[in-house]
Design an enzyme around this catalytic site. Structure first.
Site, PDB file in Angstrom:
ATOM      1  N   GLU A  78      95.172  24.037  26.388  1.00 31.53           N
ATOM      2  CA  GLU A  78      95.757  24.693  26.872  1.00 31.53           C
ATOM      3  C   GLU A  78      96.984  25.195  26.165  1.00 31.53           C
ATOM      4  OE1 GLU A  78     100.472  25.391  28.297  1.00 31.53           O
ATOM      5  OE2 GLU A  78      99.165  24.088  30.022  1.00 31.53           O
ATOM      6  N   CYS A  93     104.805  27.513  29.464  1.00 30.38           N
ATOM      7  CA  CYS A  93     103.591  27.897  28.949  1.00 30.38           C
ATOM      8  C   CYS A  93     103.349  28.455  30.305  1.00 30.38           C
ATOM      9  CB  CYS A  93     102.263  27.250  28.757  1.00 30.38           C
ATOM     10  SG  CYS A  93     102.503  26.296  30.533  1.00 30.38           S
TER      11      CYS A  93
END
Length: 507
Positions: free
Chosen positions: A265, A302
């Site tokens: 990620e 994020c």
């Protein structure tokens, strides 16, 4: 002052706290620094070798045994709750309430995977019975099941010292699948990481798991991470972090003689599209709520909503002014590491040369981040792709579009994202309809109203997206589907029942 007596500063290899490598010192926001040993390729190799040895047993444990092990880890983490909160807050600057909530999420993930593997649906068992009399050729007996890959490497995230780190989602999913884990500790919270590793070690002892089922190597250099990704016995890697670091490791994984899955990620700017009817009905309310989401955790998520696309005009202006007013009330807060604060400051300065800044360019106290909001037209956005670079912190760009057609052009300009949000009312349905195919291809999670900060741990959650948000668009690092990353389908043809995995046997 924090009591450093429980800490060793060492690595956990085959159940033993082991010396190895030079020492480095942590850099906490408050409290005393701790001394930590910096492991390298030798320590990684020892931990991986132990994991491979453990896999011969752990990979063939039954689901109930692994479920009890995951629950034991959760229990041991909870038993260390006060210490984890104290060290986590000191090392990262995160509030104690946030750490306590994150601890609950961490133990909740472990227990979710325990429940998930007990049900057995994830095994995707399929059986085509033999047809010996079929013409022109008989059909053999075929049985399919998902089986664990082998040892998995996991990297911790700076912004989640518990839920995405030592016993976070990647570790929980891999252990649930039957894969031993070798974890490369994050240097931003080494004490917190070791305390969780101690919890896992205690659970291994309590449940009788093989000693090498979990390895923990501390490091503040690239050597350990590179060695972990390149080790020939590692079968997959889970990573949460920056695009630059993750892409470098991904390239190493792909360049191996035998490439392996790298589930990285790598970040996201998470666009928010504010539609006309929503602006007309609640511009100020939505602007204030967005400002709260932007600055939550000093913007170090994020899923931080770093881009807002909204129409030009009075309603869009009302959103902007309400957001800016809310941001003036935000006090400076420490960022996770000194490096994070420097990187954020540099990213804001770079954007200031390309977009109109709406917030005062105040100098933040050391290691702190202040909100920074910029504004561009839709045409300016489309003409400057560099504006789409992530600013990891409480910074954002408002993109003001002249028409729905330009909004659609802006939507098509985005690379892969973790999330994309529509702020809308019923009156926006027709305007949003042509956007939906674009948004679906853009992101792993598409939201209507609300904001993307806060990722529910649930069966239907996807936390991932097309590149560069993640390196594998077909995977998720949150939710029960995350276990699929560490499994592979195996078909058994005419194998005697006594030799089959337990979940494939008749009866």
């Amino acid at each position: 002052m924090l009591d450093s007596a429980p800490l060793t500063g060492k690595h956990l290899i085959k159940g033993e706290w082991t010396d190895g490598g030079p020492a480095f010192t942590s850099d906490p926001v408050t409290g005393d620094a701790v001394g930590v040993q910096c492991g390298g390729a030798a320590e990684i190799d020892a931990a991986v070798q132990a994991a491979e040895e453990a896999f011969a047993t752990y990979g063939w444990t039954d689901r109930e045994t692994r479920a009890r092990f995951l629950e034991a880890i959760a229990d041991e983490i909870e038993a260390r709750g006060d210490q984890l909160t104290a060290y986590g807050s000191a090392e990262t600057g995160l509030p104690e309430g946030r750490l306590e909530g994150e601890r609950g999420r961490t133990t909740g993930q472990l227990r979710m995977f325990a429940d998930h593997i007990r049900k057995g649906d994830y095994l995707d068992v399929r059986h085509d019975a033999a047809l010996p009399d079929r013409q022109p050729l008989p059909r053999p007996d075929l049985r399919l099941i998902q089986r664990p890959l082998g040892p998995v490497g996991v990297f911790g995230a700076s912004n989640f010292p518990l839920a995405f780190s030592t016993a976070g989602g990647d570790t929980a999913a891999a252990l649930a699948a039957g894969c031993p884990v070798v974890y490369k500790g994050h240097p931003g919270h080494p004490a917190t990481g070791e305390l969780v590793a101690q919890a896992i070690a205690a659970a291994i002892e309590k449940t009788g798991m093989p000693k090498g089922t979990f390895g923990f190597v501390q490091s503040n250099t690239n050597e350990a991470g590179e060695a972990l990704v390149q080790h020939p016995l590692i079968r997959a890697v889970g990573f949460t972090g920056s695009f630059r670091g993750g892409k470098a490791l991904f390239d190493l994984a792909m360049a191996r003689p035998e490439p392996i899955p790298f589930y990285g990620e790598l970040g996201s700017i998470n666009p928010v599209f504010v539609m006309p009817a929503a602006l007309s009905a609640r511009a100020a309310e939505t602007g204030k709520a967005w400002a709260g989401s932007l600055t939550m955790g000093v913007g170090q998520f994020c899923t931080n909503p770093g881009i807002v696309v909204l129409p030009q005009g009075a309603d869009g202006d009302a959103f902007r002014e309400a957001a800016l007013a809310a941001l003036t009330e935000v006090a400076p807060q420490p960022m996770l590491t000194g490096g994070t604060a420097k990187g954020y400051s540099a990213a804001v300065a770079e954007t200031a040369g390309k977009a109109h800044r709406l917030t005062d360019a105040a100098e933040a106290p050391d290691r702190c981040g202040l909100p920074a909001v910029f504004e561009v037209t839709g045409a300016e956005w489309l003409a400057n792709p560099d504006l789409a670079h992530e600013m990891f912190g409480p910074a954002a760009i408002l993109v003001r579009t002249a028409s729905l057609a330009e909004t659609l052009d802006v939507a098509r300009s985005f690379d892969g994202q973790l999330t994309v949000t529509l702020q809308m009312e019923d009156g926006d349905i027709e305007a949003a309809r042509p956007l939906m195919p674009v948004l679906e291809r853009m992101a792993g999670r598409v939201l209507a109203n609300g904001f993307p900060t806060g990722v529910e741990v649930a069966d239907a959650m996807v936390h991932g997206g097309p590149f560069p948000a993640s390196t594998n668009f077909g995977a998720t690092s949150v939710g029960s589907l995350g276990i699929r990353r560490f499994l592979r389908p195996v078909s058994f043809q005419n194998i005697p029942d006594a030799l089959l995995p337990e979940d494939l046997k008749d009866g």
